[in-house]
Design a protein around this motif. Structure first.
Motif, PDB file in Angstrom:
ATOM      1  N   VAL A 187       0.782  -1.299   0.095  1.00 17.03           N
ATOM      2  CA  VAL A 187      -0.047   0.096  -0.016  1.00 17.03           C
ATOM      3  C   VAL A 187       0.907   1.255   0.064  1.00 17.03           C
ATOM      4  O   VAL A 187       0.644   2.050  -0.762  1.00 17.03           O
ATOM      5  CB  VAL A 187      -0.989   0.021   1.215  1.00 17.03           C
ATOM      6  CG1 VAL A 187      -1.730   1.125   1.250  1.00 17.03           C
ATOM      7  CG2 VAL A 187      -2.030  -1.202   1.057  1.00 17.03           C
ATOM      8  N   ALA A 188       1.907   1.118   0.711  1.00 12.31           N
ATOM      9  CA  ALA A 188       2.947   2.273   0.808  1.00 12.31           C
ATOM     10  C   ALA A 188       3.638   2.759  -0.294  1.00 12.31           C
ATOM     11  O   ALA A 188       3.904   3.924  -0.581  1.00 12.31           O
ATOM     12  CB  ALA A 188       3.926   2.332   2.292  1.00 12.31           C
ATOM     13  N   GLY A 189       3.962   1.724  -0.931  1.00 12.69           N
ATOM     14  CA  GLY A 189       4.791   2.011  -2.154  1.00 12.69           C
ATOM     15  C   GLY A 189       6.190   2.255  -1.593  1.00 12.69           C
ATOM     16  O   GLY A 189       6.744   1.820  -0.502  1.00 12.69           O
ATOM     17  N   ASP A 190       6.962   3.288  -2.275  1.00 10.02           N
ATOM     18  CA  ASP A 190       8.433   3.862  -1.724  1.00 10.02           C
ATOM     19  C   ASP A 190       8.005   5.133  -0.901  1.00 10.02           C
ATOM     20  O   ASP A 190       8.955   5.772  -0.554  1.00 10.02           O
ATOM     21  CB  ASP A 190       9.155   4.059  -2.713  1.00 10.02           C
ATOM     22  CG  ASP A 190       8.580   4.865  -3.851  1.00 10.02           C
ATOM     23  OD1 ASP A 190       7.738   5.566  -3.540  1.00 10.02           O
ATOM     24  OD2 ASP A 190       9.322   4.988  -4.921  1.00 10.02           O
ATOM     25  N   ARG A 191       6.688   5.348  -0.511  1.00  9.85           N
ATOM     26  CA  ARG A 191       6.482   6.582   0.376  1.00  9.85           C
ATOM     27  C   ARG A 191       6.775   6.422   1.888  1.00  9.85           C
ATOM     28  O   ARG A 191       6.801   7.639   2.652  1.00  9.85           O
ATOM     29  CB  ARG A 191       5.032   7.107  -0.226  1.00  9.85           C
ATOM     30  CG  ARG A 191       4.888   7.503  -1.449  1.00  9.85           C
ATOM     31  CD  ARG A 191       5.751   8.638  -1.730  1.00  9.85           C
ATOM     32  NE  ARG A 191       5.337   8.675  -3.385  1.00  9.85           N
ATOM     33  CZ  ARG A 191       6.128   9.660  -4.104  1.00  9.85           C
ATOM     34  NH1 ARG A 191       7.250  10.316  -3.666  1.00  9.85           N
ATOM     35  NH2 ARG A 191       5.884  10.010  -5.403  1.00  9.85           N
TER      36      ARG A 191
ATOM     37  N   ALA B 292      -4.215   5.142  -2.470  1.00  7.39           N
ATOM     38  CA  ALA B 292      -5.406   4.751  -2.807  1.00  7.39           C
ATOM     39  C   ALA B 292      -5.159   3.734  -4.358  1.00  7.39           C
ATOM     40  O   ALA B 292      -5.817   2.776  -4.267  1.00  7.39           O
ATOM     41  CB  ALA B 292      -6.380   5.816  -3.209  1.00  7.39           C
ATOM     42  N   GLU B 293      -4.439   4.267  -5.064  1.00  8.57           N
ATOM     43  CA  GLU B 293      -4.212   3.365  -6.299  1.00  8.57           C
ATOM     44  C   GLU B 293      -3.512   2.063  -6.061  1.00  8.57           C
ATOM     45  O   GLU B 293      -3.782   1.137  -6.442  1.00  8.57           O
ATOM     46  CB  GLU B 293      -3.292   4.460  -7.192  1.00  8.57           C
ATOM     47  CG  GLU B 293      -3.181   3.741  -8.830  1.00  8.57           C
ATOM     48  CD  GLU B 293      -2.157   4.269  -9.549  1.00  8.57           C
ATOM     49  OE1 GLU B 293      -1.686   3.780 -10.446  1.00  8.57           O
ATOM     50  OE2 GLU B 293      -2.025   5.600  -9.411  1.00  8.57           O
ATOM     51  N   ASN B 294      -2.685   2.290  -5.148  1.00 13.60           N
ATOM     52  CA  ASN B 294      -1.837   0.999  -4.864  1.00 13.60           C
ATOM     53  C   ASN B 294      -2.651   0.064  -3.997  1.00 13.60           C
ATOM     54  O   ASN B 294      -2.528  -1.323  -4.263  1.00 13.60           O
ATOM     55  CB  ASN B 294      -0.653   1.283  -3.594  1.00 13.60           C
ATOM     56  CG  ASN B 294       0.430   2.145  -4.362  1.00 13.60           C
ATOM     57  OD1 ASN B 294       0.595   2.097  -5.555  1.00 13.60           O
ATOM     58  ND2 ASN B 294       1.201   2.614  -3.578  1.00 13.60           N
TER      59      ASN B 294
END
Length: 264
Positions: free
Chosen positions: A9-13, A122-124
């Motif tokens: 969900v977080a990705g690389d953020r 949201a996209e992830n």
């Protein structure tokens, strides 16, 4: 599992770390001073809730960090036997449908934490939920051909109530929660009688406990040992279930193959 889902969900953020390690028995985990120090530096703590982490209440009180219960919104099933009867079954993540709720809760929590990346979270989350739905439908489709007596999931721990509900399987287990390592003779006898009465073709046990009690069931019945299922922990990166999606896929494939005789 929560670490892996959160990373998707977080990705690389965001940086995501788990307090517990691979292979840990989550129910009775004992946090170390290093765990407390690590958590105190976090911006957010996620936990499963539903009394899974018996140690967590005291742990989270020792650090001044907001936390989110990722199982909020799940339709809870209660444990029905022994001293834990009436308490919520904490293994809600064993339903790929429930895991979609976990994802939504993480998307909301991460968006509150870093509003600038809310659309990305949201996209992830939506992409990950599509993968969960695909796994769920694949399992349902494969189990549809089973006769009623074979639509049963017999395991060591009662960790599959949500998966069994989703897939239309009756659930039987030796003990309800991993609070003890030794099964009682009465628990084993009950499992044997269930397997015999229903002519269940295969039985299973989990990776974090000994399968010796279930092997007694196998020896006393015509059932085969269907394989090892993963519940409370992923495997190492080179193992069979390095990710949560791998865990759900592995367990579903193992259950389907054993109950259907390997039929696809």
């Amino acid at each position: 599992m929560l670490e892996d889902i959160a990373e998707n969900v977080a990705g690389d953020r965001l940086r995501v770390d788990s307090i517990t390690k691979v292979g840990a028995e989550i129910h009775g985990y004992e946090p170390t001073p290093r765990d407390v120090a690590k958590a105190s530096e976090a911006d957010l703590i996620l936990d499963n809730g539903l009394n899974l982490e018996a140690w967590f209440g005291q742990f989270v009180e020792s650090v001044d960090v907001p936390h989110v219960v990722v199982s909020d919104g799940v339709e809870v099933l209660d444990i029905t036997e022994d001293a834990n009867a009436g308490k919520p079954n904490p293994h809600a993540w064993m339903s790929a449908l429930n895991a979609q709720i976990y994802v939504d809760n993480m998307v909301a929590a991460f968006s509150d934490l870093e509003p600038a990346y809310s659309a990305e979270f949201a996209e992830n989350g939506e992409a990950y939920k599509r993968k969960l739905e695909e796994l769920h439908q694949k399992m349902i489709n494969k189990l549809d051909s089973l006769p009623d007596n074979e639509r049963a999931l017999v395991s060591c721990e009662g960790a599959f109530s949500y998966l069994a509900r989703d897939s239309g399987l009756r659930e039987k287990y030796i003990w309800p929660v991993n609070a003890e390592q030794q099964a009682t003779p009465q628990q084993i006898t009950s499992a044997i009688e269930f397997v015999k009465t229903n002519e269940v073709p295969a039985v299973f046990c989990e990776s974090t406990v000994s399968d010796k009690p279930m092997q007694q069931v196998v020896r006393a019945t015509d059932a085969s040992f269907g394989g090892t299922l993963y519940v409370d922990s992923l495997s190492e990166s080179d193992g069979p279930v390095p990710t949560y999606l791998d865990l759900i896929r592995h367990d579903a494939d193992t259950i389907v193959a054993a109950l259907t005789g390997g039929a696809e």
